[in-house]
Write an enzyme that holds these catalytic residues in place. Sequence first.
Site, mmCIF file in Angstrom:
data_model
loop_
_atom_site.group_PDB
_atom_site.id
_atom_site.type_symbol
_atom_site.label_atom_id
_atom_site.label_comp_id
_atom_site.label_asym_id
_atom_site.label_seq_id
_atom_site.Cartn_x
_atom_site.Cartn_y
_atom_site.Cartn_z
ATOM 1 N N GLN A 6 0.848 -1.193 0.000
ATOM 2 C CA GLN A 6 0.000 0.000 0.000
ATOM 3 C C GLN A 6 0.884 1.243 0.000
ATOM 4 O OE1 GLN A 6 -2.442 1.649 3.339
ATOM 5 N NE2 GLN A 6 -4.175 0.969 2.087
ATOM 6 N N TYR A 20 -7.886 11.262 3.378
ATOM 7 C CA TYR A 20 -6.445 11.468 3.200
ATOM 8 C C TYR A 20 -6.207 12.388 1.997
ATOM 9 C CZ TYR A 20 -5.622 7.822 6.671
ATOM 10 O OH TYR A 20 -5.591 7.099 7.836
ATOM 11 N N CYS A 50 -11.914 -2.730 20.291
ATOM 12 C CA CYS A 50 -11.631 -1.775 21.372
ATOM 13 C C CYS A 50 -10.614 -0.719 20.956
ATOM 14 C CB CYS A 50 -11.118 -2.528 22.598
ATOM 15 S SG CYS A 50 -9.518 -3.360 22.348
ATOM 16 N N ASN A 101 -14.402 -9.755 34.862
ATOM 17 C CA ASN A 101 -15.137 -8.526 34.531
ATOM 18 C C ASN A 101 -15.755 -8.550 33.140
ATOM 19 O OD1 ASN A 101 -14.797 -7.282 36.993
ATOM 20 N ND2 ASN A 101 -12.927 -6.198 36.395
#
Length: 665
Positions: free
Chosen positions: A109, A182, A368, A442
């Site tokens: 890329q 971009y 996340c 959790n």
Amino acid sequence: MSQKYAKLFEPVSIGPVELKNRYAMAPMGPLGLSDSEGGFNQRGIDYYVERARGGTALIITGVTFVDNQVEKHAMPSVPCPTHNGIHFVRTARELTERIHSYDARIFLQMSAGFGRVTIPTNLGDHPPVAPSPIPHRWLNKTCRPLAKEEIRHIVRMFGIGAVNAKRAGFDGVEIHAVHEGYLLDQFAISFFNQRTDEYGGSLENRLRFAREVVEEIKERCGDDFPVALRYSVKSFIKDWREGGLPGETFEEKGRDVEEGIEAAKLLVSYGYDALDVDVGSYDAWWWSHPPMYMPKGLYIPYAKRVKEAVDVPVICAGRMDNPDLALDAINSGACDIIGLGRPLLADPEYVNKLRAGKRELIRPCLSCHEGCMGRIQEYSALGCAVNPAACREREARLTPALQPKKVMIIGGGVAGCEAARVLKLRGHEPVLYEKGDRLGGNLLAGGVPDFKEDDRALAAWYENVLRDLQVRIKLNTPVTADMVREENPDAVIVATGSIPKRIPLGDGNNTFTATEVLLGEKTAGERTVVVGGGLVGCELALWLAKKGKQVTLVEEMDELLAANGPLCHANSDMLKALIPHYGIKVLTSTKVIRATEKGVLVHADGEETEIEADTVVLAIGFDPDKTLYDELKHDFANIHRIGDSRRVANIMYAIWDAYEVASSL
């Protein structure tokens, strides 16, 4: 292989290049994967090879810069095919040869630059550039417009970079990008491009820069060297630095879908051999880098519109880790190739596991951004929250234990589970003790909101992989210091997690913790005050509001999410935008005093105010549960405290703690 997914493993071609299956590694910023001369360092080579070894048919590298004159980039930032061509070819040749050993293909890329969206830490003292004098995305600066000769210089550098890529053994290139806002995209979008020369005005003129790039590469490398394009169909720009939310009605200031389809046709007519499709912009970053608040497969409808309009292969990424969703996208004609970015950070063996019918052993991505975009924006280093070996595959590779040890692990949260996994893989004898009836810690509470399905998936993954490894697990087993002494293991790992903080608010009977409400142990009333505007508080408030509750969010600091970090802007900005979108009332610089018969008393700006509420929910953080460790720390030489029991942080640091300790025990 399960025949259900056979379609995903059929070959497909981009130009003359045949791919063995329909999976491509989506490009992600290769921060930390280059050396000082712009070549691939050993970490970068190992990182990409690991994904090819894992079965991915096409590797698309992260961005490399072709120009370091018009827009300055600190070296080493990312690989650069034009900075030192000989060195680039030498290092990249090792990469491509190893990739090809696995019958995989690899595209380089190449970027024209970032323009107005340059990350401030990478900008230095150099003025940002753009098509026109427009505001920078992050800084209070106006960009300098590019001169025509500078545009032509960048085009020439694309040609040089492509020649070096071809020499190095790359099978093609992908151009970065008429995508995400971009530099090439800034030229293509009229909101950013105010030029009156041949690079501004009509759509054809605004796409001239992108056209000259593909024509230059084709002239230098030939028509048989594929050139793909990272392409955004729609921008979702409401205004400068302001993005639209899913389902929101607004006037598109960037590229709308109609123009996006017209542009796609033009770009293919110019010579682009494939379109790598998404939507979004830096002004609406949560579309370009979708957090967990975005739906799975969010780009599929847009990719389908493009696929119906062009006759070249379409790649579609964007939370495509559900293979059923991916299969439907292929069968419905939405795309030809499935792009996996963050899922391949989380599990480089994703494709091989799916092909072998081991879907339940694929480690899930949490969306996340903690280990990837969060660390890129703060530390210029790519990683993964759930896979500590990502981008350091060689140095983090597990080695067999020379002397197997009996290891007692107390706590079945992510830290304890990860420690057990790693220890078992190395040949140790871990025994995992959990006081509850399920593994996950959790994750069990955090995974309750509908948008946290991947937290639930991670808990299930640990259950599946520990069962597959035949790790001994003792559920419903609270551990005391005497039990540990009696077992007398060779090593002890304490992963007892954390305890929700409480503050005295008086005699109110309707004050609960976020954990109690999430687990269904307590019920939030129709009018709920959430105390604490960190990540837990904001996500809890959003979940309750989506369930129809009237929510007031109270934060003592002067802004939400102030104590969390490094949160990627895509996550934090979207969460902050969703709060008012769902009618959640926010009170910052406000301190809760005490509960009352009607609700809660708060203090702000020197005044006390009563907020009427049925329920007060505390989301004010957690304290480490280190009681057991303190009782045992003088009894065992080889004892370790990991995860929240050491320092309350997030899932990433709990897993990384565990991997570090268990890999060296």
